[in-house]
Enzyme design. Structure first.
Site, PDB file in Angstrom:
ATOM      1  NE  ARG A 179      19.951 -17.608  36.391  1.00  6.82           N
ATOM      2  CZ  ARG A 179      18.814 -17.315  35.784  1.00  6.82           C
ATOM      3  NH1 ARG A 179      17.720 -17.110  36.494  1.00  6.82           N
ATOM      4  NH2 ARG A 179      18.744 -17.216  34.469  1.00  6.82           N
ATOM      5  CG  ASP A 192      22.672 -19.310  23.213  1.00 11.28           C
ATOM      6  OD1 ASP A 192      21.768 -20.160  23.364  1.00 11.28           O
ATOM      7  OD2 ASP A 192      22.450 -18.155  22.796  1.00 11.28           O
ATOM      8  CB  VAL A 193      21.249 -24.877  24.693  1.00 11.45           C
ATOM      9  CG1 VAL A 193      21.938 -25.347  25.964  1.00 11.45           C
ATOM     10  CG2 VAL A 193      20.017 -24.028  24.991  1.00 11.45           C
ATOM     11  CB  SER A 210       6.363 -26.932  30.929  1.00  8.00           C
ATOM     12  OG  SER A 210       5.407 -26.139  31.579  1.00  8.00           O
ATOM     13  CE1 TYR A 216       8.699 -22.317  29.385  1.00  8.77           C
ATOM     14  CE2 TYR A 216       6.573 -23.267  29.993  1.00  8.77           C
ATOM     15  CZ  TYR A 216       7.926 -23.102  30.230  1.00  8.77           C
ATOM     16  OH  TYR A 216       8.507 -23.727  31.314  1.00  8.77           O
ATOM     17  CB  ALA A 239       8.996 -24.368  23.177  1.00  9.44           C
TER      18      ALA A 239
HETATM   19  P1  NAP Z   1      15.432 -20.236  35.676  1.00  7.24           P
HETATM   20  O1  NAP Z   1      15.534 -20.187  37.148  1.00  7.24           O
HETATM   21  O2  NAP Z   1      15.018 -19.017  34.919  1.00  7.24           O
HETATM   22  O3  NAP Z   1      16.841 -20.768  35.085  1.00  7.24           O
HETATM   23  C1  NAP Z   1      16.997 -20.911  33.709  1.00  7.24           C
HETATM   24  C2  NAP Z   1      18.323 -21.569  33.431  1.00  7.24           C
HETATM   25  O4  NAP Z   1      18.430 -21.781  32.016  1.00  7.24           O
HETATM   26  C3  NAP Z   1      19.514 -20.700  33.819  1.00  7.24           C
HETATM   27  O5  NAP Z   1      20.526 -21.558  34.275  1.00  7.24           O
HETATM   28  C4  NAP Z   1      19.930 -20.050  32.497  1.00  7.24           C
HETATM   29  O6  NAP Z   1      21.310 -19.700  32.433  1.00  7.24           O
HETATM   30  C5  NAP Z   1      19.644 -21.197  31.550  1.00  7.24           C
HETATM   31  N1  NAP Z   1      19.481 -20.776  30.159  1.00  7.24           N
HETATM   32  C6  NAP Z   1      18.534 -19.991  29.620  1.00  7.24           C
HETATM   33  N2  NAP Z   1      18.731 -19.837  28.290  1.00  7.24           N
HETATM   34  C7  NAP Z   1      19.833 -20.579  28.001  1.00  7.24           C
HETATM   35  C8  NAP Z   1      20.557 -20.833  26.807  1.00  7.24           C
HETATM   36  N3  NAP Z   1      20.174 -20.302  25.628  1.00  7.24           N
HETATM   37  N4  NAP Z   1      21.660 -21.615  26.865  1.00  7.24           N
HETATM   38  C9  NAP Z   1      22.073 -22.155  28.045  1.00  7.24           C
HETATM   39  N5  NAP Z   1      21.424 -21.950  29.205  1.00  7.24           N
HETATM   40  C10 NAP Z   1      20.318 -21.168  29.179  1.00  7.24           C
HETATM   41  O7  NAP Z   1      14.410 -21.367  35.205  1.00  7.24           O
HETATM   42  P2  NAP Z   1      13.826 -22.647  35.967  1.00  7.24           P
HETATM   43  O8  NAP Z   1      12.529 -22.274  36.571  1.00  7.24           O
HETATM   44  O9  NAP Z   1      14.871 -23.276  36.795  1.00  7.24           O
HETATM   45  O10 NAP Z   1      13.484 -23.556  34.706  1.00  7.24           O
HETATM   46  C11 NAP Z   1      14.308 -24.635  34.303  1.00  7.24           C
HETATM   47  C12 NAP Z   1      13.525 -25.446  33.275  1.00  7.24           C
HETATM   48  O11 NAP Z   1      12.314 -25.909  33.861  1.00  7.24           O
HETATM   49  C13 NAP Z   1      13.126 -24.644  32.037  1.00  7.24           C
HETATM   50  O12 NAP Z   1      13.215 -25.464  30.902  1.00  7.24           O
HETATM   51  C14 NAP Z   1      11.673 -24.315  32.301  1.00  7.24           C
HETATM   52  O13 NAP Z   1      10.964 -24.116  31.119  1.00  7.24           O
HETATM   53  C15 NAP Z   1      11.223 -25.557  33.031  1.00  7.24           C
HETATM   54  N6  NAP Z   1      10.030 -25.383  33.846  1.00  7.24           N
HETATM   55  C16 NAP Z   1      10.023 -24.490  34.869  1.00  7.24           C
HETATM   56  C17 NAP Z   1       8.862 -24.361  35.635  1.00  7.24           C
HETATM   57  C18 NAP Z   1       8.769 -23.390  36.789  1.00  7.24           C
HETATM   58  O14 NAP Z   1       7.661 -23.226  37.305  1.00  7.24           O
HETATM   59  N7  NAP Z   1       9.855 -22.786  37.221  1.00  7.24           N
HETATM   60  C19 NAP Z   1       7.728 -25.125  35.320  1.00  7.24           C
HETATM   61  C20 NAP Z   1       7.798 -26.022  34.275  1.00  7.24           C
HETATM   62  C21 NAP Z   1       8.948 -26.150  33.553  1.00  7.24           C
HETATM   63  P3  NAP Z   1      21.854 -18.250  32.989  1.00  7.24           P
HETATM   64  O15 NAP Z   1      21.899 -18.378  34.485  1.00  7.24           O
HETATM   65  O16 NAP Z   1      23.203 -18.102  32.387  1.00  7.24           O
HETATM   66  O17 NAP Z   1      20.867 -17.223  32.533  1.00  7.24           O
END
Ligand code: NAP
Length: 264
Positions: free
Chosen positions: A32, A80-81, A162, A175, A178
């Protein structure tokens, strides 16, 4: 005459062996959001992509299908990572099924948020966020480095950090910790593996429009961003694609912000 034929036969064979080795990209949390956009972009760059996910098989197979519909190659891989045994078992199994291939681009993208003010934060809110980002980075990267370094001498590791890990954000001590740790590890590892032609960089997105930020007040937060909008997952994917490409061969140990001017 027959010698020439033998030589050209063996060259042909060698070139086939060479062509048969495929360089894969593995994106953790590729089902996603930002991870999916990265999978699509790396597939369009020509990589066969491994789409890792934790539990959402439906969204993972949607990512795989989106890639295949565009003529790319992809497979979903559930683990699960933050679970060392699962990481080891799944990646070993993948390697056994792909004896001639290897992962040359690793994007450590899997991450979660459990925001809370520190004095009310539960053990689970603290550990689950830190373990997903940090243990996830450690287990997956350690496994793949064993193959990137001695055998292949080439690789790209891109960690999705982030803004929160650079600046610290209230309500996100878990967060921020991390992601700040991930940035430290990026810089340390970059120096360890640079001589092997493996680069290690981080990207630090600000507010990006995905499931993770769905519950936030977008109108209020947009006002904090000089560009007055959230970023898109595709914009982050374009940056990751650049870092994964040949043009970025001399960039390592860097953290590149992508945040609309929020933190400069
Ligand atoms: P998201 O839409 O919530 O998607 C999270 C993804 O991580 C999903 O594919 C989920 O898999 C997977 N995931 C979660 N826990 C996991 C685990 N233990 N093992 C394997 N896969 C796992 O998040 P996103 O917004 O795309 O964020 C992606 C990255 O960008 C993250 O590291 C987040 O911290 C970083 N980030 C996001 C933002 C933002 O504003 N969105 C800003 C800065 C940084 P499932 O589909 O199976 O649940």
């Amino acid at each position: 005459m027959s010698n020439f034929a033998e030589i050209s036969d063996s060259r042909l064979l060698l070139s086939h062996i060479f062509i048969a080795v495929m360089k894969y990209a593995l994106v953790t949390g590729g089902s996603r959001g930002i991870g999916r956009a990265i999978c699509l972009k790396l597939a369009s760059d020509g990589y066969p992509v491994i789409v890792n996910y934790k539990s959402n098989a439906e969204e993972a197979s949607r990512t795989v299908n989106m890639i295949r519909e565009k003529g790319g190659e992809a497979e979903a891989l559930q683990f699960d990572v933050k679970n060392a045994a699962e990481v080891e078992a799944c990646l070993t199994d993948w390697e056994n099924r792909h004896p001639d291939d290897y992962v040359s681009v690793l994007v450590n993208n899997a991450g979660i948020r459990h925001d809370n003010v520190m004095f009310m934060m539960s053990d689970d809110e603290w550990h689950s966020v830190i373990d997903t980002t940090l243990d996830g980075f450690f287990y997956v990267t350690r496994f793949l480095l064993r193959h990137m370094m001695p055998r292949r001498r080439q690789g790209r590791i891109i960690n999705v950090a982030s803004l929160s890990g650079l600046k610290g954000l209230p309500g996100q001590a878990n967060y921020s910790a991390a992601k700040a740790a991930l940035i430290g590890a990026t810089k340390a590892l970059a120096q360890e593996v640079a001589a092997r032609d493996v680069t290690v960089n981080a990207v630090a997105p600000g507010f990006i429009d995905t499931d993770m930020t769905r519950d936030l007040n977008h109108d209020e937060l947009k006002e904090l961003v000089p560009m007055k909008r959230f970023g898109t997952a595709d914009e982050v994917a374009a940056l990751v694609s650049f870092l994964a490409g040949d043009s970025a061969a001399y960039i390592t140990g860097e953290v590149i912000s992508i945040n609309g001017g929020l933190y400069t």
